[in-house]
Design an enzyme around this catalytic site. Structure first.
Site, PDB file in Angstrom:
ATOM      1  N   HIS A 115       8.082  -6.916  -1.423  1.00 37.95           N
ATOM      2  CA  HIS A 115       6.973  -7.434  -0.560  1.00 37.95           C
ATOM      3  C   HIS A 115       7.110  -9.061  -1.321  1.00 37.95           C
ATOM      4  CE1 HIS A 115       2.573  -8.307  -2.131  1.00 37.95           C
ATOM      5  NE2 HIS A 115       2.810  -7.445  -1.291  1.00 37.95           N
ATOM      6  N   ASP A 192      10.881  -2.465  -8.857  1.00 39.55           N
ATOM      7  CA  ASP A 192       9.005  -2.787  -8.448  1.00 39.55           C
ATOM      8  C   ASP A 192       8.256  -1.742  -7.996  1.00 39.55           C
ATOM      9  OD1 ASP A 192       6.872  -3.454  -7.118  1.00 39.55           O
ATOM     10  OD2 ASP A 192       7.063  -5.350  -6.024  1.00 39.55           O
ATOM     11  N   GLN A 195       4.500   0.810  -5.150  1.00 34.27           N
ATOM     12  CA  GLN A 195       3.812   1.929  -4.286  1.00 34.27           C
ATOM     13  C   GLN A 195       4.609   3.018  -4.545  1.00 34.27           C
ATOM     14  OE1 GLN A 195       1.584   1.609  -2.121  1.00 34.27           O
ATOM     15  NE2 GLN A 195       1.633  -1.044  -1.842  1.00 34.27           N
ATOM     16  N   LYS A 218      -3.675  -0.214  -7.680  1.00 33.23           N
ATOM     17  CA  LYS A 218      -2.798   1.221  -7.040  1.00 33.23           C
ATOM     18  C   LYS A 218      -3.174   2.389  -7.716  1.00 33.23           C
ATOM     19  CE  LYS A 218      -0.328  -2.755  -4.428  1.00 33.23           C
ATOM     20  NZ  LYS A 218      -0.879  -3.435  -3.340  1.00 33.23           N
ATOM     21  N   CYS A 358       2.503  -9.019   3.994  1.00 36.86           N
ATOM     22  CA  CYS A 358       3.573  -9.787   2.948  1.00 36.86           C
ATOM     23  C   CYS A 358       4.975  -8.740   2.757  1.00 36.86           C
ATOM     24  CB  CYS A 358       3.220  -9.162   1.585  1.00 36.86           C
ATOM     25  SG  CYS A 358       1.142  -9.647   1.264  1.00 36.86           S
TER      26      CYS A 358
END
Ligand code: 7TS
Length: 403
Positions: A115, A192, A195, A218, A358
């Protein structure tokens, strides 16, 4: 089966099939209640006042930190820094660790699938320090052959920043393998987890991640609260990212002594209400249970995958195995621009995202300009997916392109 939508007031008050969960999830009533309860009963500026209300605000804020520690199985609460979101967490590391430690000749490794929030901070750090930013390319199915990983990681790899789950392809990246190899070469790794945290249990100690970032919004929590995990000894050695109130021990005319962890990295009035809301979201996830979430999301992913592959002209990006998608299905439709797909779906009360998500370098690498994306959560239903699939089937006809 329990209808999870009943826990989410927005979903109960709309007929929208909400399939844009990778952008932001909905919040259960328990989270809305927790935020309101903080403002109704505990609102004072945390970490400052000595009166009961301020002590209560501080206690609830610090209890939220302990809740987050447990969620990702960090060893200590000092290792949990509250930020605004994943983007801010990654910037904190790029500015504080990156600008202090990187130098010409060093390499930063990221994947082509990152991202932009895990790409631009490293482009900046490379530019400002003279370090080299290297990209690990994925295969069309989103996988990374071991020999490419082995080749990319060298003694010059001072830092790697790797997405755990791709927000475009939905695949889980081989972070354990990358962490082990970067560590063997003396480097550090940031994961990261924006997600992955909504879809999988994440354990920072099992991963042996040096840093890990995720966003509250999220994982069914509020917007405006995010988390940076960092190993204590690394955070201790790093300079503050932002400076100002409540991140100091004392200040003189000519300088300051910074506060201990974690407050050294939390300048200014903190977002206690949303930290408390995030804590309620993590309780909610625990109450549903990872087994139930994983099982339900796999069923829904299979159902959506099968519906989509049955539609003429649809191409799903990434793996041909639905189990590699974790609720994220990006797709193109022959001769139809993804923005037209999303607009027609919106007319039929189906919410999906269209564009480059993104992750522009990934789409360029895969040879597509843009795509539409369905992203599921455990509260979605087969009816949501039927609505989407009926609308999807009608698009080429509506645009005069045949069935
Ligand atoms: N990293 C990944 C893998 C993401 O998917 C996102 C947001 C971020 C970082 C940034 O998170 P933020 O909370 O700081 O904004 N992804 C998306 C998306 O896929 N659609 O909208 C936002």
């Amino acid at each position: 089966m329990r209808n999870y939508k009943e826990d989410f007031p927005l979903l109960m008050n709309t007929d929208l099939a909400y399939l844009d969960n990778a952008a932001t999830a909905q919040r259960p009533q328990a989270v809305l209640d927790a935020v309101q309860d903080f403002y109704l009963k505990s609102n004072a500026n945390p970490l400052r006042g000595l009166y009961d209300l301020a002590v209560d605000a501080t206690d609830r804020y610090e209890a939220a930190r302990e809740r987050v520690r447990r969620f990702i199985n960090a060893e200590k609460t000092e290792e949990i820094i509250f930020t605004r979101n994943t983007t801010e967490s990654i910037n904190l590391v790029a500015y504080s660790w990156g600008l202090t430690n990187l130098k010409p000749g060093d390499e930063i490794l990221i994947t082509i699938a990152e991202h932009h929030s895990n790409m631009l901070p490293w482009q900046m750090a490379a530019r400002q320090t003279g370090a080299t930013l290297k990209y690990l390319d994925c295969d069309p199915d989103g996988s990374y052959p071991l020999e490419h990983i082995a080749e990319a990681i060298t003694p010059q790899t001072k830092f790697a920043a790797i997405g755990h789950v791709s927000n475009v392809l939905g695949c889980v990246n081989p972070v354990e393998e990358i962490i082990a190899r970067v560590h063997a070469n003396g480097g550090l790794v940031l994961v990261d987890a924006a997600q992955s945290t909504p879809h999988l249990p994440v354990d920072v100690q099992a991963l042996d991640a040096d840093f890990l970032a995720f966003s509250g919004h999220k994982v069914y929590g509020p917007m405006g609260i995010g988390v940076l995990y960092g190993k204590e000894h690394l955070l201790n050695e790093m300079p503050p990212f932002l400076s100002g109130g409540e991140m100091i021990s004392y200040v003189r005319r000519d300088g300051a002594v910074y506060a201990e962890l974690p407050h050294k990295f939390e300048a200014g009035t903190v977002n206690a209400a949303d930290a408390v809301g995030l804590s309620a979201a993590l309780d909610y996830i625990e109450e549903i249970g990872w087994d139930a979430i994983l099982k339900r999301e796999e069923e829904l992913t299979k159902y959506a995958f099968d519906c989509m592959t049955a539609v003429t002209g649809v191409h799903i990006l990434g793996s041909a195995d639905y189990r590699q998608h974790h609720g994220i299905l990006s797709f193109t439709l022959d001769q139809v621009h993804p923005h037209d797909i999303a607009a027609i779906l919106a007319d039929d009360h189906v919410a999906v995202r269209a564009g480059h998500h993104c992750a522009q370098p990934l789409l360029t690498h895969l040879g597509v300009r843009s795509s539409a994306r369905v992203s599921l959560a455990f509260y979605n239903t087969e009816e949501d997916i039927d609505r989407f699939s009926d609308s999807l089937k009608s698009i080429r006809r509506k645009m005069g392109l045949g069935e």
